[in-house]
Design an enzyme around this catalytic site. Structure first.
Site, PDB file in Angstrom:
ATOM      1  N   TYR A   1      11.125   0.971  -8.045  1.00  0.00           N
ATOM      2  CA  TYR A   1      10.153   1.978  -7.632  1.00  0.00           C
ATOM      3  C   TYR A   1      10.872   3.162  -6.995  1.00  0.00           C
ATOM      4  O   TYR A   1      11.928   2.999  -6.362  1.00  0.00           O
ATOM      5  CB  TYR A   1       9.183   1.420  -6.589  1.00  0.00           C
ATOM      6  CG  TYR A   1       8.344   0.262  -7.044  1.00  0.00           C
ATOM      7  CD1 TYR A   1       7.064   0.461  -7.541  1.00  0.00           C
ATOM      8  CD2 TYR A   1       8.815  -1.046  -6.952  1.00  0.00           C
ATOM      9  CE1 TYR A   1       6.276  -0.611  -7.948  1.00  0.00           C
ATOM     10  CE2 TYR A   1       8.048  -2.120  -7.355  1.00  0.00           C
ATOM     11  CZ  TYR A   1       6.772  -1.902  -7.849  1.00  0.00           C
ATOM     12  OH  TYR A   1       6.005  -2.964  -8.252  1.00  0.00           O
TER      13      TYR A   1
ATOM     14  N   ARG B   1       4.259  -1.144   0.220  1.00  0.00           N
ATOM     15  CA  ARG B   1       3.588  -0.660   1.436  1.00  0.00           C
ATOM     16  C   ARG B   1       3.991  -1.472   2.665  1.00  0.00           C
ATOM     17  O   ARG B   1       4.071  -0.943   3.769  1.00  0.00           O
ATOM     18  CB  ARG B   1       2.071  -0.676   1.241  1.00  0.00           C
ATOM     19  CG  ARG B   1       1.581   0.473   0.364  1.00  0.00           C
ATOM     20  CD  ARG B   1       0.086   0.453   0.144  1.00  0.00           C
ATOM     21  NE  ARG B   1      -0.326  -0.671  -0.668  1.00  0.00           N
ATOM     22  CZ  ARG B   1      -1.263  -1.560  -0.312  1.00  0.00           C
ATOM     23  NH1 ARG B   1      -1.873  -1.439   0.855  1.00  0.00           N
ATOM     24  NH2 ARG B   1      -1.585  -2.550  -1.114  1.00  0.00           N
TER      25      ARG B   1
ATOM     26  N   ASP C   1      -1.140  -0.194  -7.689  1.00  0.00           N
ATOM     27  CA  ASP C   1      -2.220   0.350  -6.877  1.00  0.00           C
ATOM     28  C   ASP C   1      -2.777   1.625  -7.504  1.00  0.00           C
ATOM     29  O   ASP C   1      -2.043   2.353  -8.187  1.00  0.00           O
ATOM     30  CB  ASP C   1      -1.715   0.677  -5.469  1.00  0.00           C
ATOM     31  CG  ASP C   1      -1.423  -0.572  -4.643  1.00  0.00           C
ATOM     32  OD1 ASP C   1      -1.937  -1.647  -4.999  1.00  0.00           O
ATOM     33  OD2 ASP C   1      -0.691  -0.456  -3.643  1.00  0.00           O
TER      34      ASP C   1
END
Length: 241
Positions: free
Chosen positions: A76, A187, A48
């Protein structure tokens, strides 16, 4: 032209880049294509715009390996914030709701993360590139559609979250580390963690640190790679006396 005089086909290369903030993965590929004069280039897994970190790109014949790199496990790190939500679950869009975080304990946060670990069904966020009825979800979202109004609904997909470590020392900010399979939306994990706590959450930062055996520590910045590539390309050819 004889076979001996034909140019050798470009074998291509695998490029690691530490993607800068606000750049799309396509922006990075496009910049490299023109700055380094690559005839063919593609990236192996989108990041993103508001995320930084490891981006793998392939040139020439190595573009045939893109699917192989996309399929590898990813890691991540980042920060989520409890008590507020945004439609995009990050800072791309404005806050749309606020919640009282009083009474939420570190143990409850850890338990919510545990429930989101393993093989799980996950619904992609409305601000994503998933196609529904031939259109990207983010196109529907920017037109004002919400997840519950998408015709046909947004289908859940099975993903594997191998690790979801949380540190609530800076509550309501929660630092996290996630190891997951291809197709996992961080997300969505942030959104679902907020829901499990009967609260709301959004992601304030995200960084991809690993894809398979490739690590962001070994990835130069975009500018550094371009400078190094140009330096090598401009070196005069050596000749034998």
């Amino acid at each position: 032209m004889s076979q001996q005089n034909q140019p050798t086909p470009d074998p291509g290369q695998v490029i690691l880049i530490d993607k800068p903030l606000t750049w799309t993965s396509f922006d990075v590929a496009n910049k490299l294509k023109y700055a380094c004069k690559f005839k063919k280039i593609g990236h192996a897994g989108t990041l993103d715009p508001l995320a930084t970190g490891l981006l793998i790109l392939c040139t020439g014949k190595m573009t045939k390996q893109i699917d192989q790199y996309q399929a590898q496990e990813k890691e991540y790190t980042g920060t989520l914030v409890l008590g507020k939500t945004t439609p995009s679950v990050d800072l791309e869009t404005a806050f749309d709701a606020e919640f009282d975080t009083t009474g939420i304990t570190p143990e409850q946060i850890q338990e919510a993360a545990r429930q989101l670990t393993g093989e799980i069904l996950q619904v992609p966020p409305i601000y994503s590139a998933v196609r529904v009825n031939g259109e990207r979800l983010y196109e529907k979202a920017r037109r004002g559609e919400t997840a519950d109004r998408v015709e046909g609904g947004i289908k859940a997909r099975q993903v594997t979250v191998s690790a979801f470590d949380v540190d609530a020392e800076r509550f309501p900010e929660v630092d996290f580390r996630i190891v997951c399979s291809k197709g996992t939306y961080i997300r969505s994990l942030v959104r679902d963690l907020g829901l499990l706590l009967n609260n709301g959450a959004y992601m304030s930062s995200l960084r991809r640190t690993r894809i398979g055996e490739f690590r962001v520590d070994d990835a130069p910045t975009l500018d550094a790679f371009i400078a190094a590539h140009r330096a090598v390309s401009s070196e005069p050819l050596s000749t034998n006396e």
